[in-house]
Design an enzyme around this catalytic site. Sequence first.
Site, short mmCIF file in Angstrom:
data_model
loop_
_atom_site.label_atom_id
_atom_site.label_comp_id
_atom_site.label_asym_id
_atom_site.label_seq_id
_atom_site.Cartn_x
_atom_site.Cartn_y
_atom_site.Cartn_z
N ASP A 108 0.97 -1.21 0.10
CA ASP A 108 0.01 -0.12 -0.12
C ASP A 108 0.86 1.09 -0.02
O ASP A 108 1.71 1.28 -0.89
CB ASP A 108 -1.01 -0.06 1.14
CG ASP A 108 -2.11 0.99 1.28
OD1 ASP A 108 -2.87 1.19 0.59
OD2 ASP A 108 -1.81 1.89 1.95
N HIS A 305 -6.98 -6.45 -1.43
CA HIS A 305 -5.89 -5.33 -1.09
C HIS A 305 -4.96 -5.76 -0.07
O HIS A 305 -3.63 -5.49 -0.13
CB HIS A 305 -6.64 -3.98 -0.79
CG HIS A 305 -5.66 -2.93 -0.44
ND1 HIS A 305 -4.93 -2.37 -1.44
CD2 HIS A 305 -5.15 -2.45 0.53
CE1 HIS A 305 -4.08 -1.51 -1.07
NE2 HIS A 305 -4.23 -1.38 0.18
#
Length: 328
Positions: A108, A305
Site C-alpha cells: 500500500d 487489497h
Amino acid sequence: MSQQPSPAPDLTHRLVPSPAGRIHLVEQGTGPLVLLVHGFPESWYSWRRQLPALAAAGYRAVAVDMRGYGRSSRPGDVAAYRMLELIEDNVAVVHALGERSAVVVGHDWGATVAANSALVRPDVFRAVGLLSVPYTPRGGPRPSEVFAGMGGDEEFYVSRFQEPGRAEAEIEPDVRGWLAGFYAALSADTMPAPGAPDPHFAARGGTLRERFPAGRPGWLGKDELDFYAAEFERTGLSGALNRYRNMDRDWEDLADYDGAPVTQPSLFLGGSLDASTTWLADAIAAYPTTLPGLVASHVLDGCGHWIQQERPDEVNRILTDWLGSLLS
C-alpha cells in the site's frame, strides 16, 4: 478465537533513532536484511505472517511502524510526513541495525515509500518488492488536482483524507468499527458486489463508512482487529493520515526524478480484485520501462487489497523465491 496464529514469541521489539525521533521496529531471524514497510491503516503487525517465514528462510526480517504509527514518533507538523522524510527514516533504520544495505518491501503506501526509497537511495536499497500498489514514476499534473477531478458528483477518499481533521472526525468516534468496515470493504471475501456503490467514494455530504460492508473478512479475527483498533485508539489517526496530506509536496520534492525508473531488481505482487491493481493496470503494463530490473510480477486471482494478510502462504512463497533469486 483468532483466525490467525499469534505472532511468534521470539520477535524482538526495538526503538531506534531516526529523523522522526524514533522508529519502532520488530525483527526476527538472522541473515541479509529485509525491511518491511506497511500501509494505511496498518502497522508492523500487518507483516506478522511474513516475519517468521522470512526468518525461517534465512533472512533478518524487520517490520517497522512508519512515523505517525504505533510506538514510532508522531511529529506534529504535517509536512514532516513528506516522502523524503520517510525515505530517511528507512535509511536510519538500516544503519541503526548495523547494516549498510537492505532489500525493501512495502505494501500500500509502504509500496510507494519502498519504491521511492530505492529510487532516491540506491546506495542503501539494493532491491525492492511492491505489494498491491504498482510503481508509478513522478509526473503529470499536481496530485490534488487529479484527485479532485475523480468521482464526478461523488468525492474520492484521497481528497477527503487530504483535509486535516476531516477524516479524523469520521473515524475517531468509533475507531474499531471504522477500521473493521474499511478492511472489509477492500477484502476479497467481503467487498461490495460489482455494481454496488464504490466504498472508495462518498456522496457529497455523506461519509465513506456509509458504504462499508457489515461482514468481517476471514483474515481479520477478533485478536487482529483488537490489535489495530487499540493502536489507533491510542495514537489517533492524524499521523497516519498525514501521508495523504503530503502528496503535492512529494510531487514538488521529487521533481528531479520525473519519469525516472527504479532499476534495482524488483518484484510486484497484487490482487486481481484490488482497485489499486486494476485502476493502475497501465502502470503495470509500463514495467518494462519503469521497472527494468523486474524479476517477477504476480496478480493473485480472487485476492483483495490486504494481500499479505489475505493470502499469507502464497505471498511468503513468492517473497522467499524472489529473495532467493537475488542471491543465486
